[in-house]
Design a protein around this motif. Structure first.
Motif, PDB file in Angstrom:
ATOM      1  N   LEU A   6       0.862  -1.164   0.000  1.00 54.43           N
ATOM      2  CA  LEU A   6       0.000   0.000   0.000  1.00 54.43           C
ATOM      3  C   LEU A   6       0.906   1.223   0.000  1.00 54.43           C
ATOM      4  O   LEU A   6       1.606   1.475   0.980  1.00 54.43           O
ATOM      5  CB  LEU A   6      -0.871  -0.061   1.261  1.00 54.43           C
ATOM      6  N   VAL A   7       0.876   1.989  -1.076  1.00 48.70           N
ATOM      7  CA  VAL A   7       1.779   3.121  -1.208  1.00 48.70           C
ATOM      8  C   VAL A   7       1.175   4.388  -0.610  1.00 48.70           C
ATOM      9  O   VAL A   7      -0.001   4.688  -0.813  1.00 48.70           O
ATOM     10  CB  VAL A   7       2.139   3.354  -2.692  1.00 48.70           C
ATOM     11  N   LEU A   8       1.996   5.084   0.139  1.00 49.11           N
ATOM     12  CA  LEU A   8       1.657   6.391   0.689  1.00 49.11           C
ATOM     13  C   LEU A   8       2.518   7.408  -0.027  1.00 49.11           C
ATOM     14  O   LEU A   8       3.717   7.192  -0.177  1.00 49.11           O
ATOM     15  CB  LEU A   8       2.047   6.448   2.166  1.00 49.11           C
ATOM     16  N   LEU A  45       1.882   1.817  -9.299  1.00 48.14           N
ATOM     17  CA  LEU A  45       0.946   0.712  -9.430  1.00 48.14           C
ATOM     18  C   LEU A  45       1.456  -0.320 -10.424  1.00 48.14           C
ATOM     19  O   LEU A  45       1.387  -1.524 -10.190  1.00 48.14           O
ATOM     20  CB  LEU A  45      -0.430   1.235  -9.857  1.00 48.14           C
ATOM     21  N   ASP A  46       1.999   0.156 -11.538  1.00 44.94           N
ATOM     22  CA  ASP A  46       2.485  -0.784 -12.540  1.00 44.94           C
ATOM     23  C   ASP A  46       3.750  -1.499 -12.098  1.00 44.94           C
ATOM     24  O   ASP A  46       4.079  -2.572 -12.594  1.00 44.94           O
ATOM     25  CB  ASP A  46       2.718  -0.069 -13.877  1.00 44.94           C
ATOM     26  N   ASP A  63      -0.220  -2.286  -4.776  1.00 46.57           N
ATOM     27  CA  ASP A  63      -1.607  -2.718  -4.782  1.00 46.57           C
ATOM     28  C   ASP A  63      -2.573  -1.554  -4.621  1.00 46.57           C
ATOM     29  O   ASP A  63      -3.712  -1.618  -5.048  1.00 46.57           O
ATOM     30  CB  ASP A  63      -1.848  -3.722  -3.655  1.00 46.57           C
ATOM     31  N   ASP A  64      -2.118  -0.489  -3.978  1.00 47.10           N
ATOM     32  CA  ASP A  64      -2.997   0.651  -3.733  1.00 47.10           C
ATOM     33  C   ASP A  64      -2.117   1.885  -3.554  1.00 47.10           C
ATOM     34  O   ASP A  64      -0.924   1.774  -3.255  1.00 47.10           O
ATOM     35  CB  ASP A  64      -3.850   0.401  -2.485  1.00 47.10           C
ATOM     36  N   ALA A 104      -6.712  -4.930   1.472  1.00 47.60           N
ATOM     37  CA  ALA A 104      -5.514  -5.558   0.902  1.00 47.60           C
ATOM     38  C   ALA A 104      -5.229  -6.884   1.585  1.00 47.60           C
ATOM     39  O   ALA A 104      -4.907  -7.880   0.933  1.00 47.60           O
ATOM     40  CB  ALA A 104      -4.320  -4.616   1.024  1.00 47.60           C
ATOM     41  N   VAL A 105      -5.350  -6.914   2.903  1.00 47.54           N
ATOM     42  CA  VAL A 105      -5.071  -8.140   3.642  1.00 47.54           C
ATOM     43  C   VAL A 105      -6.114  -9.211   3.321  1.00 47.54           C
ATOM     44  O   VAL A 105      -5.777 -10.367   3.073  1.00 47.54           O
ATOM     45  CB  VAL A 105      -5.045  -7.866   5.157  1.00 47.54           C
TER      46      VAL A 105
END
Lengths: 238, 238
Positions: free
Chosen positions: B87-89, B102-103, B107-108, B126-127
């Motif tokens: 999960l990117v912040l 994302l590519d 995942d997010d 996600a989990v």
DNA sequence: CCGACGCGTCAGGGTTGCGTCAAGGACGTC
DNA sequence: GACGTCCTTGACGCAACCCTGACGCGTCGG
């Protein structure tokens, strides 16, 4: 990248678009089809659920503001029987709405107005994630009357026993099996197994084809599965 | 809902938080621990990759702006050997940044400043998604004629007694057993057990495979369950 | 009829990869 | 501060694999 999966061209990815605003649907359909997705569209929750059941999409893009039912209900309806990725589109920015949709089973939540590039990237991420469980078989095995090849486990079975193959033998077998029934040129085989600069060392092929036949063919001197096409290449036949 | 998984209480979900801003890390850690997650934290890319390798988190929360390396490189480093949800912040709102992350395998993507409720909901999503492959195995114990492996209790039984395994030995055994019957490449084993940058240290494998065989095989010099495939990898067979 | 070419077969030699052992060092415990 | 456990690292012998060259056979073309 043309193919949405990004990898080897397989069966096209099927997308179900659910939105009651025609211009949004149109924009999505055009963009998706241009990228070789197969697209179905629904304008309300009822037909969305029906289409999902009949068409089995690989991913659903779902607008929450539908005329006939609450978007969260659509998510629950889908989650009752499928784990297909659901990408929610919504005009509502409120945190509560997002949490509710995500906890109901949505995979992602994008607020309108959205950037098409970002949406497509999120869609690719959702599809990619689902690939192993959703689309790909675990045991990719090829059987002949004499032996069995398991491409995942990297195992060859013959007459009740496992056959030991060296790395080069296995690599060669793999290329041939992945092209079952098709002719593979000597040059292609050599470059795939030994590297780009070995396109002319045809003697390597002769030696290793002989070893494969000795280990796998019932009658190695009269091969039935590893066929030589003189002057051109080799072919693997079931 | 206290338990992050929402379902039956199992082993706690492990989260890896990667961010160089201490206050963000603190806020995340507090919120996650309050919800019964197990949390590791890293402030740069290098330690993030190391922690991921050693702790095997169930989900990674990753800030893109790290001091030592590009966040996208961290994603690629992880994707080289694991499918753990990422999960990117990020403080950057640009569409290109999102698409790139994302590519690369994220995942997010959540932009700062973010709402904690939303982030937690996305994390749950996600989990949840990863559960079937990550945690829902049917076979918790694997038996052979010589010994028994219990993957949940982390115990190995042999000839009526428990066998003591070191952490590394157990880790190696675990990867092999989870792929029973399948060939696991040396690179994959090394990267899963020792970390992404150890893909070529094959001597580690030789030493530890020998130790596993000495502790578990009836005749360690003629292994029947831990099979070597020369030049390719190892295979665990019942 | 004969030579050229491509393919299959075989055996030897250099090189690589694997198993084994032992010693050094990091880490935690008492 | 001493001890024990575990991980790392190097060296050595041996087996397996890959490459290479030589030879025989069949087919095709001159």
């Amino acid at each position: 990248m043309l193919s949405p999966t990004g990898g080897t061209p397989r069966t096209p990815t099927r997308v179900l678009v659910v939105d009651d605003e025609p211009q949004i649907v149109r924009a999505l359909v055009i963009n998706l089809k241009a990228r070789k997705y197969e697209v179905d569209a629904a304008a309300d929750g009822r037909s969305a659920l029906d289409l999902a059941a009949s068409r089995h999409p690989d991913v659903v893009v779902l607008d929450l503001g539908l005329p006939d039912m609450d978007g969260v209900e659509v998510i629950r309806g889908l989650r009752g029987w499928t784990r297909v990725p659901i990408l929610v589109l919504s005009a509502r920015h409120s945190s509560d709405e997002k949490v509710e949709a995500l906890d109901a089973g949505a995979d992602d939540y994008v607020t309108k107005p959205f950037g098409m590039d970002e949406l497509l990237a999120r869609l690719r991420a959702a599809v990619r994630r689902a690939e192993p469980t959703g689309g790909g078989e675990d045991d990719v095995t090829v059987e002949t009357d004499a032996f069995t090849v398991d491409l995942v486990a990297k195992k060859v079975h013959r007459a009740g026993r496992d056959v030991r193959l060296t790395p080069t033998e296995w690599h060669l077998l793999e290329v041939l099996v992945r092209n079952t029934g098709r002719l593979v040129s000597q040059k292609q085989l050599l470059q795939e197994v030994w590297g780009p600069s070995y396109g002319t060392e045809t003697n390597y092929l002769r030696v290793y084809m002989a070893q494969l036949r000795r280990k796998l063919e019932a009658d190695p001197s009269h091969p039935r599965h590893f066929v030589t096409e003189p002057g051109m290449g080799y072919r693997f036949e079931k």
